[in-house]
Scaffold this active site. Structure first.
Site, PDB file in Angstrom:
ATOM      1  CG  HIS A 190      25.965   5.688  37.693  1.00 28.93           C
ATOM      2  ND1 HIS A 190      26.689   6.014  36.560  1.00 28.93           N
ATOM      3  CD2 HIS A 190      25.254   5.499  37.811  1.00 28.93           C
ATOM      4  CE1 HIS A 190      25.611   5.847  36.355  1.00 28.93           C
ATOM      5  NE2 HIS A 190      25.064   5.258  36.432  1.00 28.93           N
ATOM      6  CD  GLU A 234      34.010  51.792  41.491  1.00 27.16           C
ATOM      7  OE1 GLU A 234      35.192  51.423  41.509  1.00 27.16           O
ATOM      8  OE2 GLU A 234      34.202  52.354  40.449  1.00 27.16           O
ATOM      9  NE  ARG A 235      34.771  54.889  36.535  1.00 31.96           N
ATOM     10  CZ  ARG A 235      35.583  54.591  35.252  1.00 31.96           C
ATOM     11  NH1 ARG A 235      36.206  55.619  34.139  1.00 31.96           N
ATOM     12  NH2 ARG A 235      35.274  53.589  34.560  1.00 31.96           N
ATOM     13  CB  ALA A 269      30.459  41.732  21.384  1.00 33.20           C
ATOM     14  CB  ALA A 297      32.642  34.610  26.875  1.00 38.50           C
ATOM     15  CB  ILE A 298      31.033  39.023  25.911  1.00 39.80           C
ATOM     16  CG1 ILE A 298      31.743  40.061  26.936  1.00 39.80           C
ATOM     17  CG2 ILE A 298      29.587  40.357  25.671  1.00 39.80           C
ATOM     18  CD1 ILE A 298      32.046  40.808  27.420  1.00 39.80           C
TER      19      ILE A 298
HETATM   20  C1  LIG Z   1      29.396  41.796  29.489  1.00 44.73           C
HETATM   21  C2  LIG Z   1      30.475  40.567  30.103  1.00 44.73           C
HETATM   22  C3  LIG Z   1      30.346  39.705  30.811  1.00 44.73           C
HETATM   23  C4  LIG Z   1      31.769  39.381  31.749  1.00 44.73           C
HETATM   24  N1  LIG Z   1      31.399  38.454  32.006  1.00 44.73           N
HETATM   25  C5  LIG Z   1      32.072  37.243  31.859  1.00 44.73           C
HETATM   26  C6  LIG Z   1      32.662  35.912  33.121  1.00 44.73           C
HETATM   27  O1  LIG Z   1      31.002  35.265  33.764  1.00 44.73           O
HETATM   28  N2  LIG Z   1      33.259  36.067  33.557  1.00 44.73           N
HETATM   29  C7  LIG Z   1      34.524  36.401  33.988  1.00 44.73           C
HETATM   30  O2  LIG Z   1      35.272  36.269  34.674  1.00 44.73           O
HETATM   31  N3  LIG Z   1      35.202  37.496  33.605  1.00 44.73           N
HETATM   32  C8  LIG Z   1      33.600  38.050  33.034  1.00 44.73           C
HETATM   33  N4  LIG Z   1      33.621  39.380  32.060  1.00 44.73           N
HETATM   34  C9  LIG Z   1      34.760  39.709  33.091  1.00 44.73           C
HETATM   35  C10 LIG Z   1      35.260  40.516  33.899  1.00 44.73           C
HETATM   36  O3  LIG Z   1      34.026  41.274  33.857  1.00 44.73           O
HETATM   37  C11 LIG Z   1      36.463  41.251  34.416  1.00 44.73           C
HETATM   38  O4  LIG Z   1      37.443  40.247  33.689  1.00 44.73           O
HETATM   39  C12 LIG Z   1      36.708  42.143  35.424  1.00 44.73           C
HETATM   40  O5  LIG Z   1      35.478  42.644  35.875  1.00 44.73           O
HETATM   41  C13 LIG Z   1      37.839  43.031  35.824  1.00 44.73           C
HETATM   42  O6  LIG Z   1      38.358  43.075  37.006  1.00 44.73           O
HETATM   43  P1  LIG Z   1      39.101  44.207  37.209  1.00 44.73           P
HETATM   44  O7  LIG Z   1      38.629  44.166  39.016  1.00 44.73           O
HETATM   45  O8  LIG Z   1      40.175  44.542  36.301  1.00 44.73           O
HETATM   46  O9  LIG Z   1      38.283  45.880  36.686  1.00 44.73           O
HETATM   47  P2  LIG Z   1      36.028  46.347  36.599  1.00 44.73           P
HETATM   48  O10 LIG Z   1      35.506  45.370  36.436  1.00 44.73           O
HETATM   49  O11 LIG Z   1      36.515  46.713  34.685  1.00 44.73           O
HETATM   50  O12 LIG Z   1      36.576  47.624  37.273  1.00 44.73           O
HETATM   51  C14 LIG Z   1      36.815  48.978  37.494  1.00 44.73           C
HETATM   52  C15 LIG Z   1      36.312  49.235  38.789  1.00 44.73           C
HETATM   53  O13 LIG Z   1      37.516  50.614  38.265  1.00 44.73           O
HETATM   54  C16 LIG Z   1      36.622  51.725  38.613  1.00 44.73           C
HETATM   55  N5  LIG Z   1      37.663  53.158  37.896  1.00 44.73           N
HETATM   56  C17 LIG Z   1      37.919  53.224  37.184  1.00 44.73           C
HETATM   57  N6  LIG Z   1      39.059  53.919  36.831  1.00 44.73           N
HETATM   58  C18 LIG Z   1      38.437  54.865  37.767  1.00 44.73           C
HETATM   59  C19 LIG Z   1      39.079  55.935  38.768  1.00 44.73           C
HETATM   60  N7  LIG Z   1      40.427  56.348  37.548  1.00 44.73           N
HETATM   61  N8  LIG Z   1      38.643  56.342  39.922  1.00 44.73           N
HETATM   62  C20 LIG Z   1      38.435  55.387  40.564  1.00 44.73           C
HETATM   63  N9  LIG Z   1      37.548  54.439  40.287  1.00 44.73           N
HETATM   64  C21 LIG Z   1      37.780  54.079  38.980  1.00 44.73           C
HETATM   65  C22 LIG Z   1      35.294  51.422  37.753  1.00 44.73           C
HETATM   66  O14 LIG Z   1      34.115  52.235  37.845  1.00 44.73           O
HETATM   67  C23 LIG Z   1      34.948  49.875  37.842  1.00 44.73           C
HETATM   68  O15 LIG Z   1      33.757  49.751  39.192  1.00 44.73           O
HETATM   69  C24 LIG Z   1      32.264  40.292  31.546  1.00 44.73           C
HETATM   70  C25 LIG Z   1      32.619  41.415  31.032  1.00 44.73           C
HETATM   71  C26 LIG Z   1      31.935  41.137  30.913  1.00 44.73           C
HETATM   72  C27 LIG Z   1      31.757  43.405  29.762  1.00 44.73           C
END
Ligand SMILES: Cc1cc2nc3c(=O)[nH]c(=O)nc-3n(C[C@H](O)[C@H](O)[C@H](O)COP(=O)(O)OP(=O)(O)OC[C@H]3O[C@@H](n4cnc5c(N)ncnc54)[C@H](O)[C@@H]3O)c2cc1C
Length: 464
Positions: free
Chosen positions: A443, A35-36, A268, A183-184
């Site tokens: 209810h 994790e970065r 958004a 949603a966002i």
């Molecule tokens: C404002 C907002 C609100 C949201 N609300 C909802 C909600 O209410 N409900 C819902 O279901 N979804 C919501 N989402 C979407 C949800 O956040 C994402 O779908 C989800 O986080 C995706 O998960 P992921 O594991 O694919 O990656 P992410 O959560 O994007 O995590 C990826 C991780 O990988 C790390 N990373 C990237 N590249 C590298 C690398 N090369 N080396 C090391 N680490 C790396 C990043 O630092 C990050 O920590 C929302 C998104 C946003 C932006």
């Protein structure tokens, strides 16, 4: 020190990555997570959780403003914007620490730094200029996504912002243009408009919340109007002039070009994947339209390399990423999980009233050729909703007329995001409408509306 031999390395600790890591550890695999940034990814740090903390603050303020409707007089309620922001950051920080605890409990190693694939089942991790190679039998890419930028409005972090800046602003803007009504966009519109910001939403498509049922979209539109949020649909931002004190947003609509002045423009318009510089080309992992191509069990074209979450095709949602992580890991560990049914994924949008849906919309079901039975129950007829002072919205259910399959459910109303799981479970168990009608709902609850809407589809509704 001898090099640790990992069974699995996960790159990225968002909901896809951390859930995959924990499930793999439960199955006896030795796991390392690269994790970065903060543990927990976007969801815990910059997405799902901090936004809901902000929305709660807005919701409390909204309640206080309407306290007299409930027989309570509150004098001089005012907001402390920076305390709201701080609370949201604290909630996010605590959630991220929770992942640290879970990793420790599950004996998962955290490898801090930027991960990049290398041939020979290796991940090179760069931290503070130092590069270290780690080897694993299996590697999962879960690097997620970030704010998408449109050429007409490049994010400068000051006047044109993405979601990260939108949840860490120092002061509440007086006027805000939000581009995109998914949603966002809708969630930030609620937060800022409730606090008094003059919000305009610009949506490229003909309907707001374009993935939702049209009636839900219309009801939300009325709610926006009541809240003073302006909507421009079939509208495209063609340029943003940030030179002066105010931003001038040029919007092309069917009626012509309009210029809106505001302090801040929030982009958004969706997310774009973190595909760059992670070694995909070096190793030969195939991508398409910015996403990694995977099979039903998240295998890429390269043996031993998998991808899950926002980086692959499918809805960009936290619960999808987590489910993909579990399915991927169970399969690679030798279990036999069912592939994910992408037609049974709930989606939630947190305005007030909330929106929740799963499966076919009425329009999509008809277009797919189904003969359908539709039932609708308005919350004006719900005792719980009336008592709560939340009569806005409805539940709509769609069944296949021939075999009784539950094709979809669409809701707008208070707390409906807590109700949609019933539909997901029922659909997973291939429950029919009559089984729902015969399942006794408590209810008074909002959930009775689901039973009543189902009864309405079969002409058995009692309270309409
Ligand atoms: C404002 C907002 C609100 C949201 N609300 C909802 C909600 O209410 N409900 C819902 O279901 N979804 C919501 N989402 C979407 C949800 O956040 C994402 O779908 C989800 O986080 C995706 O998960 P992921 O594991 O694919 O990656 P992410 O959560 O994007 O995590 C990826 C991780 O990988 C790390 N990373 C990237 N590249 C590298 C690398 N090369 N080396 C090391 N680490 C790396 C990043 O630092 C990050 O920590 C929302 C998104 C946003 C932006």
């Amino acid at each position: 020190m001898a090099e640790v031999k990992y069974d699995l390395i996960v790159v990225g600790s968002g909901p896809g990555g951390y859930v995959a890591a924990i499930r793999a550890s439960q199955l006896g695999l030795k796991v390392g997570v690269v994790e970065r940034a903060e543990l927990g990814g976007i969801c815990l740090n910059w997405g799902c959780i901090p936004t809901k903390a902000l929305l709660k603050s807005a919701n409390v303020f909204e309640y206080i403003q309407h306290a007299q409707d409930y027989g309570i007089h509150v004098k001089d309620a005012s907001i402390d914007f920076s305390s709201m922001i701080n609370r949201s950051r604290e909630v996010a920080g605590a959630m991220s620490k929770g992942i640290q605890f879970l990793f420790k409990k599950n004996k998962i190693d955290v490898i801090q730094g930027f991960g990049k694939l290398k041939t020979g089942k290796k991940v090179e991790v760069e931290n503070d200029g130092k590069k270290t190679d780690y080897t694993a039998e299996h590697i999962i890419i879960a690097t997620g996504a970030r704010s998408k930028e449109l050429p007409a409005m490049p994010i400068d972090g000051k006047k044109i912002i993405g979601y990260r800046q939108a949840m860490t602003l120092k002061d509440r803007p007086k006027r805000m243009v939000i581009v995109g009504s998914g949603a966002i966009g809708v969630e930030f519109a609620y937060f800022y408009s409730t606090l008094g910001t003059d919000v305009t939403i610009v949506e490229f498509l003909p309907n707001i919340v374009p993935v939702e049922d049209e009636e839900v979209s219309k009801t939300l539109g009325r709610s926006f109007k009541k809240a003073g949020v302006k909507i421009m649909t079939d509208a495209e931002v063609t340029a943003v002039n940030t030179k002066g004190k105010a931003c001038k947003v040029s919007v092309k609509t069917k009626k012509g070009e309009e210029v809106i002045e505001c302090d801040i423009v929030l982009s958004a318009v969706g997310v774009t994947t973190n595909l760059e510089s992670i070694g995909l080309e070096d190793v030969g992992v195939v991508t398409d339209k910015g996403k990694i191509i995977v099979d039903d069990y998240y295998k890429t074209n390269i043996p031993g390399i998998y991808a899950i979450g926002d980086i692959v095709h499918g809805p960009a949602l936290a619960h999808v990423a987590s489910a993909e992580g579990i399915t991927c890991v169970e399969k690679l560990a030798g279990l036999n999980p069912d592939p994910i049914d992408y037609n049974n994924i709930p989606g939630c949008t947190y305005w007030s009233p909330e929106i929740a849906s799963v499966g076919y919309t009425e329009k999509a079901a008809r277009e797919a050729g189904y003969e359908i039975k539709v039932g609708k129950f308005p919350f004006t007829a719900s005792g719980k909703a009336k008592a709560a002072g939340a009569p806005e919205g409805f539940v709509k259910v769609i069944f296949d007329a021939k075999y009784g399959e539950w094709l979809g459910a669409h809701m707008i109303g208070a707390n409906v995001t807590e109700m949609i799981a019933e539909v997901v479970v029922a659909r997973k168990l291939e429950t029919t409408g009559h089984e729902i009608i015969k399942s006794i709902h408590p209810h008074p609850t909002m959930s009775e509306a689901l039973m009543e809407a189902t009864a309405a589809a079969y002409d058995e509704v009692i309270h309409l």
